[in-house]
Design a protein around this motif. Sequence first.
Motif, PDB file in Angstrom:
ATOM      1  N   GLY A 174      44.679  76.081  59.476  1.00 42.75           N
ATOM      2  CA  GLY A 174      45.166  75.563  58.206  1.00 42.75           C
ATOM      3  C   GLY A 174      44.088  75.344  57.165  1.00 42.75           C
ATOM      4  N   LYS A 175      42.953  76.053  57.278  1.00 38.97           N
ATOM      5  CA  LYS A 175      41.846  75.889  56.338  1.00 38.97           C
ATOM      6  C   LYS A 175      41.967  76.894  55.187  1.00 38.97           C
ATOM      7  CE  LYS A 175      40.009  72.778  58.975  1.00 38.97           C
ATOM      8  NZ  LYS A 175      40.105  71.343  58.613  1.00 38.97           N
ATOM      9  N   THR A 176      41.539  76.446  54.011  1.00 37.88           N
ATOM     10  CA  THR A 176      41.578  77.310  52.835  1.00 37.88           C
ATOM     11  C   THR A 176      40.371  78.250  52.827  1.00 37.88           C
ATOM     12  OG1 THR A 176      40.301  75.744  51.512  1.00 37.88           O
ATOM     13  CG2 THR A 176      42.710  75.498  51.499  1.00 37.88           C
ATOM     14  N   PRO A 177      40.465  79.359  52.078  1.00 32.67           N
ATOM     15  CA  PRO A 177      39.293  80.233  51.919  1.00 32.67           C
ATOM     16  C   PRO A 177      38.099  79.485  51.331  1.00 32.67           C
ATOM     17  CG  PRO A 177      41.277  81.368  51.203  1.00 32.67           C
ATOM     18  CD  PRO A 177      41.681  79.952  51.463  1.00 32.67           C
ATOM     19  N   LEU A 178      38.356  78.530  50.447  1.00 36.34           N
ATOM     20  CA  LEU A 178      37.269  77.731  49.880  1.00 36.34           C
ATOM     21  C   LEU A 178      36.529  76.981  50.978  1.00 36.34           C
ATOM     22  CD1 LEU A 178      35.677  76.344  47.636  1.00 36.34           C
ATOM     23  CD2 LEU A 178      37.591  74.751  47.353  1.00 36.34           C
ATOM     24  N   TYR A 179      37.253  76.392  51.897  1.00 40.17           N
ATOM     25  CA  TYR A 179      36.624  75.672  53.004  1.00 40.17           C
ATOM     26  C   TYR A 179      35.748  76.612  53.828  1.00 40.17           C
ATOM     27  CZ  TYR A 179      36.089  73.019  57.331  1.00 40.17           C
ATOM     28  OH  TYR A 179      35.563  72.377  58.427  1.00 40.17           O
ATOM     29  N   MET A 180      36.236  77.829  54.068  1.00 36.52           N
ATOM     30  CA  MET A 180      35.466  78.790  54.869  1.00 36.52           C
ATOM     31  C   MET A 180      34.189  79.209  54.162  1.00 36.52           C
ATOM     32  SD  MET A 180      38.484  81.094  56.513  1.00 36.52           S
ATOM     33  CE  MET A 180      39.821  80.311  57.410  1.00 36.52           C
ATOM     34  N   GLY A 204      44.832  67.470  48.351  1.00 37.42           N
ATOM     35  CA  GLY A 204      43.772  66.473  48.425  1.00 37.42           C
ATOM     36  C   GLY A 204      43.094  66.433  49.778  1.00 37.42           C
ATOM     37  N   GLU A 205      43.896  66.490  50.860  1.00 37.03           N
ATOM     38  CA  GLU A 205      43.311  66.427  52.197  1.00 37.03           C
ATOM     39  C   GLU A 205      42.484  67.670  52.493  1.00 37.03           C
ATOM     40  OE1 GLU A 205      47.781  67.414  52.689  1.00 37.03           O
ATOM     41  OE2 GLU A 205      46.482  66.136  51.472  1.00 37.03           O
ATOM     42  N   ASP A 206      42.905  68.831  51.956  1.00 38.16           N
ATOM     43  CA  ASP A 206      42.129  70.052  52.137  1.00 38.16           C
ATOM     44  C   ASP A 206      40.803  69.946  51.389  1.00 38.16           C
ATOM     45  OD1 ASP A 206      44.147  71.187  53.648  1.00 38.16           O
ATOM     46  OD2 ASP A 206      45.142  72.044  51.903  1.00 38.16           O
ATOM     47  N   LEU A 207      40.844  69.393  50.199  1.00 40.34           N
ATOM     48  CA  LEU A 207      39.647  69.281  49.376  1.00 40.34           C
ATOM     49  C   LEU A 207      38.672  68.270  49.969  1.00 40.34           C
ATOM     50  CD1 LEU A 207      38.629  70.650  46.896  1.00 40.34           C
ATOM     51  CD2 LEU A 207      39.547  68.808  45.504  1.00 40.34           C
ATOM     52  N   LEU A 208      39.178  67.269  50.663  1.00 41.88           N
ATOM     53  CA  LEU A 208      38.292  66.316  51.330  1.00 41.88           C
ATOM     54  C   LEU A 208      37.471  67.024  52.404  1.00 41.88           C
ATOM     55  CD1 LEU A 208      37.345  63.404  51.703  1.00 41.88           C
ATOM     56  CD2 LEU A 208      39.234  63.078  53.332  1.00 41.88           C
ATOM     57  N   HIS A 230      37.106  63.596  42.093  1.00 42.69           N
ATOM     58  CA  HIS A 230      37.788  62.763  43.100  1.00 42.69           C
ATOM     59  C   HIS A 230      36.846  61.648  43.544  1.00 42.69           C
ATOM     60  CE1 HIS A 230      41.051  65.759  43.591  1.00 42.69           C
ATOM     61  NE2 HIS A 230      40.078  66.625  43.355  1.00 42.69           N
ATOM     62  N   PRO A 231      36.632  60.631  42.726  1.00 41.23           N
ATOM     63  CA  PRO A 231      35.686  59.538  43.052  1.00 41.23           C
ATOM     64  C   PRO A 231      36.021  58.799  44.351  1.00 41.23           C
ATOM     65  CG  PRO A 231      36.347  59.450  40.740  1.00 41.23           C
ATOM     66  CD  PRO A 231      37.251  60.439  41.399  1.00 41.23           C
TER      67      PRO A 231
END
Length: 601
Positions: A174-180, A204-208, A230-231
Amino acid sequence: MSFPGSTFHPGSTPGTQEINTADTPSAEHRRSANFNPDDYIIPWVGLPSFDREPHSDEMKQSCNRLYKAAVKGDWIMAKQIINEDETNSILGLNITYGKYTTLHVAAGAPHVHFVNQLLEMMATRPEYRKYLLRLKDGRGNTAFCLAAAAGSIEIIKTMMAHDPSLQGRLGGEGKTPLYMATLFGHEQMASYLYGLYVEPVPRGEDLLGVFFSCINTGLYGLAAEVLRQHPSFALKRDAEHSKTALHLLAEKPSAFTCRPSSEICMRLERRGCPAHALVKALWRSVTTNEEFAELVKTPTHLLFDALKSGNSEFVTTLVHYYPALLWEKDSENHTIIHAAVSLRQANVCKLIHEIGLIKNVILALKDDRKNTMLHLAARLAPKSQLNKWSGAALRMQHELKWFEDVKRILPPSYIDMKNSDDQTAQEVFSSAHAELLKEAEKWMNDAAKSCMVVSSLLVSALFTTGITVALGGNNSSDHHLKRVSYQFFIISDAVALFMGLIATLMFFYILTSRYAEKDFLEDLPSKLLKGLIFLFISIIALMTTFSTVFFIAYGVKNALPYLVLLSAGVALVVFFKLLLPFGQEIRASTTSKSLFEPSHN
């Protein structure tokens, strides 16, 4: 060659209906009454999308050949293999273990030209091309995900031109290409993909996860950009270790070595190192929270974690932002300054000069076992600090310098003060460094012996040469003795002899030393350094003497003496380069200023 059951014929127009790109149905689902195989049929190929394994031996051989071509980026060979199947359905098959298709292999390689040609080949069949782009391997990754992990922006742009939705399609776990992209540390790729994303994608949880991945892989500029939007991430903890971003940075000394950042972080780079900017932003967010004190100490105290990791820059940065941190204590009742002394973090210790009137208060503090700061300096340094010096003697010297520097800043009454074990700091030092003292004695003895052998041989040879030439000169003509080359020979021989003799005496002094603790502070290292310098001068003069002999024998018009002189110069340069680092280390260790001298920055 074509697949059995294929309904596609050359020249026909591909279907325009939307392809079912759902995940591969499970075996249980296929056995259920609700399963309809037609839902997974590719209309212009006539094959179920979940049946991607080659069945015939001929097709297996073709897949193997296609895999080798894709790995090498050999498009000419790949095109021939693909065209053997008039439906091009081989592109949708798994050509190797892991359920990788041709596009997966080429994108992960990555071969930009190969991928461009493959997608261009499907120009007349856009739905089939979109299907291939959305196919997942055995781990659930699309070819787009593999291209992101490989860091190929060119391939990413090409794929998105054909299917813009690829950037939001999740890959394995369930990871995004950005995470990879961040996971593999591709800063330019990650910055490019992050610039394309618009909320709510990624969630939001993916971006964390992306945020913590950036910190783990050193993409501090991008992490700061994510934090700016996202402070609240400053207060979050990673799933693996339950640590905040500040805790992770505390354990990364290399984070504060500045390096170029991507365009998206140019604003941060102007303010200095990206890691510094990130720490400042994180600290600003954390200190505004009511649970600030608990966040800093949970699961462990981030300042003392930083000291143990050798990240003195992190500690000094936070102390400058929040001076009250100097009063923080660890489980042994050590302040940051006390822990820095024990762990040999000089940059943190220099903060003692910047705290004004409370300096004497902190210096006077004792821990739970009544150890003063001098007792902590008397402990053996961590191996990571000792290994910064090349020999046991220099390590011992550095330990003595620490002990003496701490003694210099403490009140005189604290020097002979005893701890709860009824030991003074000097007794603790002698006990903790007994083994290192033995190693230092052996190291210094071996070094002096080796150097003395060389200098003794030089002196013997030069003395013999000088006597022989002097006695032989009585039988030579006055014209011969007055030649410049002959006189130069005599002078260089004399210089080499006396410099070698002085070096021998220096090394002899070391060999006959008592090897007491205090001797390693300055006396023995300085004598070794001087001996090496005199030995080097002797060798230079020796080479000059040797080269001069050829000028005397062959004259200045012959090329042979110059060739010998050049060879001697090369030998000297090699010897100098080998000796210089060691000599510089001894000089730096011996003549360095106080470890607690305040910085001018």
